[in-house]
Write a protein that holds these residues in place. Structure first.
Motif: not given
Length: 432
Positions: A144-173
């Motif tokens: 349950a905690e692992v599932l929560a960590s992946n869902i919670g990490g979706t919320a911010t730029l730093v929560g999950d490494p893919p978000n950092i890649i997307i932010a850099s490429r798309a110019g998102l803050t």
């Protein structure tokens, strides 16, 4: 994909994946064996495997994990996790479902502020102690905690490494992610708690005697080394600050974690050998093997072919394209690590966005982020946090099998991805 190397790489990858699923041999042996075969058939080489930023071992992930495992290893010796375990159980009145709900919320919030891997490294030891005190199986709580960590990490730029890649490429803050994904992430956590109440209903057995014993405990007595605790918490706070200030300091999280681990070992009286003994070396080896295998698929053009196929299927239809991108990303991220997948899909997504006239609402990028982040919940090796927790569980003689995790992960992934599809359609098309 006429090159025989491509087909050979596919055979090696899915053959290794089948071995991991079957659990006929240990997953570390399967991953390292698969990596060796990728090198042997020429799908990749030593330069690509060990030095390439695009298709090699992601040393930032490896050393981030190692540094945080060392810090957690020192904190374990202070009694901090026993303190937190007793505190959390008492606040939940020792009711198993309340405890799980509390741990899910704490994990999700922490994953949004830190990252999901760091969070599960800190929360898992507490969970194991909680379950030991309550006489409950640890696997449902850890899953349950692992599932929560992946869902919670979706919320911010730093929560999950893919978000950092997307932010850099798309110019998102950072604020862009908060505005567009954090509300959905909060809803999905509520859904996760409700789903867990059903999925793990047989786990929530209340033991009055154990509950009474825990309620009588004084959590402060669990702290055995106050000086070491203060040192550990100060270093952990500095590390967390380093993670949050990444846009300003420009230090990679791996560098911050290693600096923190080195500082803590230097200022404390803990033996270096003891600290290194707390590192989950098999987990790190498993990651290295996975990275090399995926690198073989990248170097032979297999992943690029998949990305191009998605692009062809999407065409210029933004609404349909966002749904295809969301679903395909979720499915593929359950099989291959979402970091190289997003790194490969980011330029393709940029081309799609440009072809659609810029797509000012960034819906294609949100579809990619949601699919990659939430799809990691589908299987036991779909995300870094999953692999880390399986390693911790095995080390503590509470093993979680591939299928034990996956049968729950698939349910949660299906529910969260469907809700995400509805969210994207309503917010960016129906109500736009």
């Amino acid at each position: 994909m006429n090159d025989w190397h491509s087909w050979a790489a596919i055979v090696v990858f899915f053959g290794t994946y089948a071995l991991i699923i079957s659990e006929k041999i240990h997953r570390v042996a399967a991953a390292l064996g698969g990596a060796g075969l990728m090198l042997a058939i020429g799908a990749t080489d030593d330069v690509s495997a060990f030095y390439s930023e695009d298709s090699g071992v992601d040393w930032n992930v490896i050393f981030l994990l190692m540094g945080m495992m060392m810090i957690v290893g020192v904190l374990k010796k202070t009694g901090l996790f026993e303190y937190l375990a007793i505190w959390s159980v008492k606040r939940a009145r020792a009711r198993p479902f309340r405890v799980m709900a509390m741990l899910i919320v704490i994990t999700a919030v922490a994953s949004a502020l830190l990252d999901n891997v760091t969070t599960v490294l800190l929360i898992a030891p507490v969970t194991l102690l909680v379950c030991e005190r309550l006489g409950l199986p640890a696997a449902p709580f850890l899953i349950a905690e692992v599932l929560a960590s992946n869902i919670g990490g979706t919320a911010t730029l730093v929560g999950d490494p893919p978000n950092i890649i997307i932010a850099s490429r798309a110019g998102l803050t950072f604020n862009d992610f908060l505005v567009h994904l954090a509300p959905l992430s909060a809803v999905l956590i509520v859904v996760l708690i409700a789903v867990c109440r059903f999925l793990f209903r047989k786990t929530f057995v209340y033991d009055e005697d154990r509950a009474a014993d825990i309620m009588a405990l004084e959590e402060r007595e669990a702290i055995e080394h106050p000086r070491l605790l203060v040192q550990g918490l100060v270093v952990l706070a500095l590390v967390v600050a380093g993670f949050v200030l990444h846009p300003v300091l420009h230090y990679e999280p791996s560098v911050v974690a290693l600096l923190g681990a080195g500082l803590l070992v230097a200022i404390s009286a803990v033996e270096t050998g003891e600290v290194l003994g707390e590192v989950e070396w098999p987990t790190l080896a498993f990651f290295a093997g996975l990275f090399i295998m995926i690198g073989g698929l990248i170097d032979t053009g297999v992943i690029k072919q998949v990305a191009n196929g998605l692009a062809d299927a999407i065409g210029g239809n933004e609404a349909g394209g966002s749904m295809v991108l969301l679903g395909a990303s979720a499915a593929l991220s359950g099989i291959v690590d979402n970091i190289p997948y997003v790194a490969t899909m980011a330029p393709v997504t940029q081309d799609l966005v440009d072809a659609m006239g810029g797509a000012g609402d960034h819906v294609m990028w949100w579809a990619l982020a949601l699919g990659a982040d939430l799809g990691g919940n589908a299987t036991a090796i779909g995300a870094s946090a999953n692999v880390v927790v399986l390693g911790i569980a095995e080390r503590n003689r509470q093993p979680i099998s591939f299928w034990q995790f996956t049968k729950y992960g698939l349910v949660v992934t299906a529910a969260t991805v469907l809700l995400s599809a509805g969210y994207l359609w309503l917010r960016y098309f129906a109500l736009a």
